[in-house]
Enzyme design. Structure first.
Site, PDB file in Angstrom:
ATOM      1  N   ASP A 231      61.563  64.063  15.349  1.00  0.00           N
ATOM      2  CA  ASP A 231      61.223  63.331  14.134  1.00  0.00           C
ATOM      3  C   ASP A 231      59.723  63.443  13.859  1.00  0.00           C
ATOM      4  O   ASP A 231      58.911  63.641  14.775  1.00  0.00           O
ATOM      5  CB  ASP A 231      61.571  61.848  14.294  1.00  0.00           C
ATOM      6  CG  ASP A 231      63.055  61.572  14.121  1.00  0.00           C
ATOM      7  OD1 ASP A 231      63.784  62.499  13.731  1.00  0.00           O
ATOM      8  OD2 ASP A 231      63.457  60.425  14.365  1.00  0.00           O
ATOM      9  N   LYS A 253      61.818  63.561   8.542  1.00  0.00           N
ATOM     10  CA  LYS A 253      62.032  63.165   7.149  1.00  0.00           C
ATOM     11  C   LYS A 253      61.043  62.055   6.833  1.00  0.00           C
ATOM     12  O   LYS A 253      61.065  60.993   7.474  1.00  0.00           O
ATOM     13  CB  LYS A 253      63.475  62.680   6.942  1.00  0.00           C
ATOM     14  CG  LYS A 253      64.514  63.752   7.202  1.00  0.00           C
ATOM     15  CD  LYS A 253      65.923  63.265   6.890  1.00  0.00           C
ATOM     16  CE  LYS A 253      66.417  62.275   7.926  1.00  0.00           C
ATOM     17  NZ  LYS A 253      66.626  62.906   9.244  1.00  0.00           N
ATOM     18  N   MET A 366      61.098  50.140   8.126  1.00  0.00           N
ATOM     19  CA  MET A 366      60.866  50.921   6.905  1.00  0.00           C
ATOM     20  C   MET A 366      60.676  50.008   5.693  1.00  0.00           C
ATOM     21  O   MET A 366      61.170  50.274   4.602  1.00  0.00           O
ATOM     22  CB  MET A 366      62.037  51.883   6.654  1.00  0.00           C
ATOM     23  CG  MET A 366      62.261  52.856   7.796  1.00  0.00           C
ATOM     24  SD  MET A 366      63.812  53.781   7.676  1.00  0.00           S
ATOM     25  CE  MET A 366      65.006  52.507   8.097  1.00  0.00           C
TER      26      MET A 366
END
Length: 449
Positions: A231, A253, A366
């Site tokens: 990641d 991502k 997030m």
């Protein structure tokens, strides 16, 4: 070498233990664990005639005169003797032992320093997987078949080396004995047809960022991987723990940046494992907590490929501990919920009304870019504007930043983080426990009151 290390089969044989107390009990227990029939004697009853029935004698009376007398009787009986803490009276010595279900490691300093042997045992225990005995049994199961199928000694050694180090080994060490057997059978079939066997994927949690918070298994797998697909949030300090010649492939991502689609990551995993590689799919935090590890497992399972899952310290646990925030507290919080700050693909939202209650901690992943929306949803669900909040950025890392405030000021608090010039993953903690945070002293992130 002062002593020759030997492993003595005591199954069904008699071993004498002279003495009472913890040291004598320990030696009796060790002998029984090796299958011996233990004879216990007090110092006065340990005659040469009685001791002659044994194949070995342990003496641990904890009295010098009694130890010496028992030693003389053992020598008269012609039986090897060990006297606890008296090296001069020992025909053999007891090493420090690491026992992994039949796989045994013995460490000895020749009596020079039992403390050093104990320290070394601790280090070896930390390095050896718990299920080594199961791996040894797996090899035993296939030994006859491999010997019959592979005549060339070099190929046979290579097969056994892969069996104890490769995909089947990793599955059995992870507790999946049935999966390990299936993989071993597949590799045996591939050897028969002289094909390249499939590899294995390890879905690994990298933890919140501090490389010292990697699990032992994660660190071991980083040293074994042919390729690491990581990641974007996995820091360089963690990647530096990888094998030097491993292929490092960023597949992260990040919002607003060009990145890999999940379908492409799944396909790359499958391609590499089918080609025979050992692949670590390295994810920040824990792969099954907002890490999409479940989707990658689905892809590997559908392709019929071997995989293991290695959990990691998820961001909520790592960031909270690093910021001194107890996620639960006897006086303030009886429950904690991990929530995504972003909507699911189909637009579903968390049940904010059930989350916006007193005595409940929210760890919001997030959520920094959605701070205004998170604030509005919680306030609309009935949360008090004065509810304490904390934002932890780059949790557990050297550049960690923590700021605290109130729910009503969450958007302004997040904006201060965005303007601080420190770009990194952030976690929002909402609830009374957030007031315990150790606040950053950075002027740009001063506490909002």
């Amino acid at each position: 070498m002062k002593h020759l290390p030997l492993f003595f089969d005591l199954t069904g044989r008699k071993v004498a233990v002279v003495g009472e107390g913890p040291k004598a009990d320990l030696r009796a227990d060790l002998a029984r664990s090796a299958g011996a029939d233990v004879l216990r004697f007090e110092a006065r009853s340990a005659t040469a005639q009685e001791l002659r029935r044994a194949v070995a004698v342990f003496v641990a009376t904890e009295d010098e005169a009694s130890d010496a007398a028992a030693h003389r009787q053992a020598k008269a009986a012609g039986v090897p003797v060990n006297v606890a803490d008296r090296p001069a009276l020992c025909d053999f010595i007891m090493p420090a032992i690491v026992d992994r279900d039949g796989v045994v490691v013995a460490i000895s300093t020749g009596g020079a320093s039992p403390t050093l042997a104990t320290v070394l045992r601790g280090r070896i225990e930390a390095a050896l997987p718990e299920r080594l005995g199961a791996l040894a049994r797996l090899v035993t199961t296939f030994r006859a078949q491999v010997n019959a199928l592979i005549a060339d000694p070099a190929r046979r050694r290579a097969f056994f080396r892969r069996l104890v180090e490769g995909p089947a080994a990793r599955l059995v060490l992870a507790g999946d004995a049935a999966g390990a057997r299936r993989v071993a059978l597949g590799e045996l079939d591939a050897a028969r047809r002289q094909m390249t066997p499939s590899g294995i994927a390890h879905i690994v949690g990298a933890g919140p960022g501090d490389p010292d918070l990697l699990t032992l298994r994660a660190a071991q797998l980083l040293q074994e991987a042919d390729a690491i697909l990581h990641d974007d949030l996995v820091p360089r300090a963690v990647l530096a723990r990888a094998r030097r010649d491993a292929e490092i492939v960023p597949v992260g991502k990040r919002k607003g940046r060009p990145s890999w689609a999940q379908a492409d990551i799944d396909a790359e995993l499958v391609r590499r494992v089918r080609s025979g590689q050992t692949v670590v799919r390295l994810k920040a935090g824990d792969p099954f907590v907002f890490g999409r590890g479940g989707e990658e497992v689905d892809a590997l399972r559908a392709a019929g490929l071997a995989f293991t899952i290695v959990p990691g310290i998820t961001a909520a646990l790592g960031c909270a501990a690093s910021a001194c925030i107890p996620l639960t507290h006897r006086h303030h919080a009886a429950a904690v919920t991990f929530v995504s700050g972003h909507s699911a693909k189909d637009g579903r939202q968390p049940a904010w009304a059930s989350l916006a209650t007193e005595g409940h901690t929210l760890a919001i992943y997030m959520g920094a870019t959605e701070a205004s929306a998170v604030r509005d949803r919680l306030l609309a669900a009935g949360a008090a504007p004065s509810t304490p909040v904390a934002i932890v950025e780059n949790g557990t890392r050297p550049d960690q930043r923590v700021s605290t405030g109130r729910l009503g000021d969450l958007a302004r608090l997040a904006a201060a983080h965005a303007q601080s010039g420190v770009a990194g993953p952030s976690l929002i903690i909402v609830g009374d426990v957030a007031a315990y945070a150790a606040v950053s002293q950075s002027p740009a992130l001063a506490e909002v009151s």
